[in-house]
Write a protein that holds these residues in place. Sequence first.
Motif, PDB file in Angstrom:
ATOM      1  N   ALA A   1      -8.493  -3.710   7.627  1.00  0.00           N
ATOM      2  CA  ALA A   1      -8.378  -3.040   6.571  1.00  0.00           C
ATOM      3  C   ALA A   1      -9.080  -1.807   6.886  1.00  0.00           C
ATOM      4  CB  ALA A   1      -9.116  -3.592   5.518  1.00  0.00           C
TER       5      ALA A   1
ATOM      6  N   GLY B   1      -4.695   4.123   3.202  1.00  0.00           N
ATOM      7  CA  GLY B   1      -5.082   3.264   1.999  1.00  0.00           C
ATOM      8  C   GLY B   1      -4.964   4.174   0.768  1.00  0.00           C
TER       9      GLY B   1
ATOM     10  N   ARG C   1      -4.578  -1.974  -3.532  1.00  0.00           N
ATOM     11  CA  ARG C   1      -5.586  -1.225  -3.567  1.00  0.00           C
ATOM     12  C   ARG C   1      -6.510  -1.482  -2.102  1.00  0.00           C
ATOM     13  NH1 ARG C   1     -10.805  -1.567  -6.912  1.00  0.00           N
ATOM     14  NH2 ARG C   1     -11.368  -2.882  -5.138  1.00  0.00           N
ATOM     15  N   LEU C   2      -6.787  -0.474  -1.402  1.00  0.00           N
ATOM     16  CA  LEU C   2      -7.670  -0.379  -0.127  1.00  0.00           C
ATOM     17  C   LEU C   2      -8.155   0.906   0.102  1.00  0.00           C
ATOM     18  CD1 LEU C   2      -8.014  -2.625   2.140  1.00  0.00           C
ATOM     19  CD2 LEU C   2      -6.276  -1.591   3.597  1.00  0.00           C
ATOM     20  N   GLU C   3      -9.559   0.667  -0.122  1.00  0.00           N
ATOM     21  CA  GLU C   3     -10.363   1.850  -0.057  1.00  0.00           C
ATOM     22  C   GLU C   3     -11.434   1.918   0.746  1.00  0.00           C
ATOM     23  OE1 GLU C   3     -10.805   2.314  -4.393  1.00  0.00           O
ATOM     24  OE2 GLU C   3      -8.956   3.647  -4.468  1.00  0.00           O
TER      25      GLU C   3
ATOM     26  N   VAL D   1      -7.418   2.020   6.505  1.00  0.00           N
ATOM     27  CA  VAL D   1      -8.008   3.388   5.756  1.00  0.00           C
ATOM     28  C   VAL D   1      -8.563   4.360   6.488  1.00  0.00           C
ATOM     29  CG1 VAL D   1     -10.247   3.690   4.295  1.00  0.00           C
ATOM     30  CG2 VAL D   1      -9.073   1.526   3.819  1.00  0.00           C
TER      31      VAL D   1
ATOM     32  N   LEU E   1       0.990  -1.084   0.045  1.00  0.00           N
ATOM     33  CA  LEU E   1      -0.137   0.020  -0.105  1.00  0.00           C
ATOM     34  C   LEU E   1       0.806   1.337  -0.101  1.00  0.00           C
ATOM     35  CD1 LEU E   1      -2.739  -1.066   2.312  1.00  0.00           C
ATOM     36  CD2 LEU E   1      -3.052  -0.784   0.181  1.00  0.00           C
TER      37      LEU E   1
END
Length: 168
Positions: free
Chosen positions: A133, A142, A123-125, A137, A90
Amino acid sequence: MPDRVLVAYGTKNGSTAQIAEAVAEVLRKDGLDAEALPAGSVTAVEPYDAVVVGGGLYAGRWHKDARRFVRRHRRSLAGRPLWFFSSGPLDASASERDIPPVPGVRRAMTELDVIGHATFGGRLEEGAKGRMARMIVRSGRGGDFRDFTAVQAWADRVGQELTAAGRR
């Protein structure tokens, strides 16, 4: 020439699935019959001439579906051209340098004589599954760090190797 290529993937929030779809799309442009499928849904690899396996990285390990896929199909995978990819950092590190596979993936690569491996950004949204997770974020770490130009270039090299092998 290997005609049918399976791109199997393990993903939690869909980022690795999108990378796998991009890989399959490039392989199709290279003239191969490629399909991307969730690793947990694949019952047999015998119909495929070559396989690409991808897994999202979580706490230094591939997604469980990718790990289980490799274990379950170990014998069949050993006789086919095989590549691995990982997704997950990330930050921009995957675009800046080659990131080696995590230890469990490296072991499987050695055991199965994997041709190549690449690590792509993840990708971490907002809306990501999992307590950790969501914490990442919320902390502002994120984002989307995938480099689809790098994904496409890697997939094109895989496609070229497969089509070149068919011309020998």
